[in-house]
Design a protein around this motif. Structure first.
Motif, short mmCIF file in Angstrom:
data_model
loop_
_atom_site.label_atom_id
_atom_site.label_comp_id
_atom_site.label_asym_id
_atom_site.label_seq_id
_atom_site.Cartn_x
_atom_site.Cartn_y
_atom_site.Cartn_z
N ILE A 370 17.08 47.97 19.96
CA ILE A 370 17.44 49.31 19.49
C ILE A 370 17.47 49.36 17.97
CG2 ILE A 370 19.34 50.99 19.40
CD1 ILE A 370 20.07 49.90 22.27
N ALA A 371 18.08 48.35 17.37
CA ALA A 371 18.20 48.31 15.91
C ALA A 371 16.83 48.28 15.23
CB ALA A 371 19.03 47.11 15.48
N LYS A 372 15.85 47.63 15.87
CA LYS A 372 14.51 47.53 15.28
C LYS A 372 13.62 48.71 15.66
CE LYS A 372 13.42 44.40 13.19
NZ LYS A 372 13.59 44.13 11.74
N GLY A 373 14.08 49.59 16.54
CA GLY A 373 13.28 50.74 16.94
C GLY A 373 12.26 50.45 18.03
N TRP A 374 12.44 49.34 18.78
CA TRP A 374 11.50 48.98 19.86
C TRP A 374 12.01 49.60 21.16
CZ3 TRP A 374 12.04 43.15 18.34
CH2 TRP A 374 11.53 42.96 17.03
N LYS A 375 11.94 50.90 21.27
CA LYS A 375 12.58 51.64 22.35
C LYS A 375 12.07 51.24 23.73
CE LYS A 375 11.42 55.54 20.48
NZ LYS A 375 11.24 57.00 20.27
N GLN A 376 10.76 50.99 23.86
CA GLN A 376 10.19 50.71 25.17
C GLN A 376 10.60 49.35 25.73
OE1 GLN A 376 8.79 52.96 26.90
NE2 GLN A 376 8.65 54.47 25.27
N LEU A 377 11.21 48.51 24.91
CA LEU A 377 11.60 47.17 25.35
C LEU A 377 13.08 47.07 25.71
CD1 LEU A 377 9.59 44.94 22.82
CD2 LEU A 377 9.03 45.44 25.21
N VAL A 378 13.83 48.15 25.47
CA VAL A 378 15.27 48.12 25.73
C VAL A 378 15.56 47.91 27.21
CG1 VAL A 378 17.43 49.40 25.62
CG2 VAL A 378 15.80 49.55 23.72
N GLY A 379 14.96 48.74 28.06
CA GLY A 379 15.17 48.63 29.50
C GLY A 379 14.71 47.30 30.08
N PRO A 380 13.47 46.88 29.79
CA PRO A 380 12.98 45.61 30.33
C PRO A 380 13.83 44.40 29.96
CG PRO A 380 11.14 46.91 29.53
CD PRO A 380 12.39 47.65 29.13
N ILE A 381 14.29 44.33 28.71
CA ILE A 381 15.04 43.13 28.32
C ILE A 381 16.43 43.13 28.97
CG2 ILE A 381 16.14 44.00 26.19
CD1 ILE A 381 14.56 40.52 26.86
N LEU A 382 16.97 44.32 29.25
CA LEU A 382 18.24 44.38 29.98
C LEU A 382 18.07 43.85 31.40
CD1 LEU A 382 19.77 47.81 28.86
CD2 LEU A 382 20.90 45.59 28.73
N ILE A 383 16.96 44.23 32.02
CA ILE A 383 16.69 43.78 33.40
C ILE A 383 16.46 42.28 33.44
CG2 ILE A 383 15.07 43.94 35.32
CD1 ILE A 383 14.58 46.85 34.50
N VAL A 384 15.53 41.81 32.61
CA VAL A 384 15.14 40.40 32.62
C VAL A 384 16.29 39.51 32.16
CG1 VAL A 384 13.63 38.69 31.54
CG2 VAL A 384 12.69 40.87 32.33
N GLY A 385 16.98 39.93 31.10
CA GLY A 385 18.04 39.10 30.54
C GLY A 385 19.19 38.86 31.49
N THR A 386 19.42 39.80 32.41
CA THR A 386 20.51 39.65 33.36
C THR A 386 20.31 38.44 34.27
OG1 THR A 386 20.77 42.04 33.34
CG2 THR A 386 21.89 40.87 35.08
N LEU A 387 19.06 38.04 34.49
CA LEU A 387 18.79 36.85 35.31
C LEU A 387 19.41 35.60 34.70
CD1 LEU A 387 15.05 37.50 36.24
CD2 LEU A 387 17.07 37.93 37.64
N GLY A 388 19.63 35.63 33.39
CA GLY A 388 20.23 34.48 32.72
C GLY A 388 21.66 34.23 33.14
N TYR A 389 22.35 35.28 33.63
CA TYR A 389 23.71 35.10 34.13
C TYR A 389 23.72 34.10 35.28
CZ TYR A 389 24.96 39.46 31.65
OH TYR A 389 25.18 40.43 30.71
N ILE A 390 22.70 34.17 36.12
CA ILE A 390 22.62 33.31 37.30
C ILE A 390 21.99 31.96 36.93
CG2 ILE A 390 21.74 33.14 39.66
CD1 ILE A 390 21.42 36.31 39.37
N LEU A 391 20.84 32.02 36.29
CA LEU A 391 20.10 30.81 35.95
C LEU A 391 20.91 29.88 35.06
CD1 LEU A 391 17.37 29.27 36.04
CD2 LEU A 391 16.66 30.61 34.06
N GLY A 392 21.63 30.46 34.09
CA GLY A 392 22.37 29.66 33.12
C GLY A 392 23.42 28.78 33.73
N ASN A 393 24.17 29.30 34.69
CA ASN A 393 25.24 28.51 35.29
C ASN A 393 24.71 27.33 36.10
OD1 ASN A 393 27.30 30.08 34.22
ND2 ASN A 393 27.32 31.49 35.94
#
Length: 407
Positions: A370-393
């Protein structure tokens, strides 16, 4: 905790300082070319670090917790109201690949850091599990893994300080990378170029040109904020409901942990619910002006709060080696992310967001986009990044058990 000029319970003053500094950072970014290159996000973060490290404001306060629990969730749907849904799935698949490759960097970094410092830091097997989990899915995993191990509270406190300072430094580095000409020659940066091309007036900074003045009515503001709050409340209740009925934790099956991590996570439910609303009511959301601006302003408030806990004197006094440990992991993660990104022909934005989502979690990665103005990547990174909650543990548990067997 040492006394500060502003006390932790002085809510109105702390809110005022946070909001005023967020406003100043946006003004400077749009007024001066040097500030536009630095970005308002870094100005907000560094300014907050200065205020907390000089004793003006406290390192902890319920006000900061409110920013995490209210301001951040509210900003996410506001920023998604004008996202092009058709591009989401394409971007998500590419981000998923580089995110998984970036997590390899976290594992490699943890292994290198452990064998480098295992004779100098106590309980490093447990700390390796905590940090590797945290740097695969963000701070959510820190709390989960800290509860898992019987690590002394003093060690955990030092680790928290090291993690906070490392996160602040990482944000500054990530924000600056797209401005490095040598890196721009090696990697395609379509989203950066799109933002740069929006600059039509040489007398204006890049930020001022990107955030052009728009027509906005009271109704726009009311509907944008009201709709965002409705989505946040509904998603929170849905996530709480499923988190309560689905077994999770050490004794639960992999499937239950996976299911709980997906439909029991507020941010993923919030993102999904917002996408459904966008698909069902496209005309309603396309007619809302000002949601991007309101959401971005809230994100700058978030960046102020991100910088506050980064206590430099405290890390020097308590555990400088823990900061070095975290630094090794982060550097190797970022370097391997860049290498993998080059091999798989990823864009610079995708690489940096994947590394950010690993180290800081999906929420901070979305804030970065958001800060960099990359609007189209906000939704995808929220979706993909959430997988780290599971994978990380799972990664953290594996590394902790391995390292514990050889210490």
């Amino acid at each position: 905790m040492s006394e500060t000029f502003i006390q932790a319970d002085d809510s109105i003053t702390l809110w005022g300082i946070i909001i005023i500094w967020a406003s100043v950072s946006i003004y400077l970014e749009q007024r001066y070319s040097w500030a536009s290159k630095v970005t308002g996000a870094i100005i907000a973060l560094v300014g907050a670090m200065i205020l907390s490290n000089t004793g003006v404001i406290p390192l902890e306060s319920p006000v900061y917790d409110a920013v995490w629990s209210v301001i951040v969730p509210l900003a996410i749907p506001l920023l998604l109201f004008h996202v092009n849904i058709k591009k989401i799935w394409k971007e998500s698949s590419r981000l998923l690949l580089i995110f998984l490759l970036s997590s390899i960097g976290t594992v490699a970094g943890t292994i290198v850091a452990f064998f480098t410092l295992r004779n100098h830091i106590p309980f490093l097997d447990q700390l390796s599990g905590i940090f590797s989990a945290t740097y695969t899915g963000g701070g959510v995993n820190f709390a989960a893994m800290s509860a898992k191990f019987d690590t002394p509270e003093a060690i955990i406190s030092s680790a928290v300080v090291a993690d906070n300072l490392m996160m602040a430094l990482l944000f500054i580095i990530l924000m600056m990378i797209p401005a490095i000409h040598l890196i721009r020659k090696w990697y395609p940066a379509p989203h950066v170029e799109q933002v740069e091309q929006s600059q039509s007036d040489d007398d204006k900074t890049l930020a001022e040109s990107f955030w052009k003045r728009k027509e906005i009515s009271l109704k726009d503001m009311a509907l944008s904020i009201g709709t965002a709050f409705l989505l946040v409340i509904v998603s929170l209740k849905i996530a709480e409901f499923f988190a309560a009925i689905i077994p999770s934790g050490d004794n639960a099956s992999f499937f239950n942990n996976l299911l709980s991590g997906i439909i029991g996570d507020q941010y993923l439910v919030l993102t999904t619910l917002t996408f459904i609303a966008l698909a069902v009511f496209p005309n309603y959301f396309s007619g809302l002006n000002g949601s991007q601006e309101i959401g971005t302003y809230l994100i700058h408030i978030f960046f102020v709060v991100i910088g506050i806990p980064a206590s430099i004197p405290l890390i020097i006094q308590t555990a400088p080696l823990l900061l070095l440990f975290a630094f090794i992991i982060v550097v190797i993660n970022l370097l391997l992310s860049l290498v993998f990104g080059k091999l798989f022909k990823m864009s610079l934005e995708e690489i940096l967001l994947a590394s950010n989502a690993n180290i800081g979690g999906p929420t901070t990665a979305a804030a970065f986009a958001i800060a960099k103005g990359w609007k189209q990547l906000v939704g995808p990174i929220l979706i993909v990044g959430t997988l780290g909650y599971i994978l990380g543990n799972y990664l953290g548990t594996f590394l902790a058990v391995w390292f514990g067997s050889i210490m």
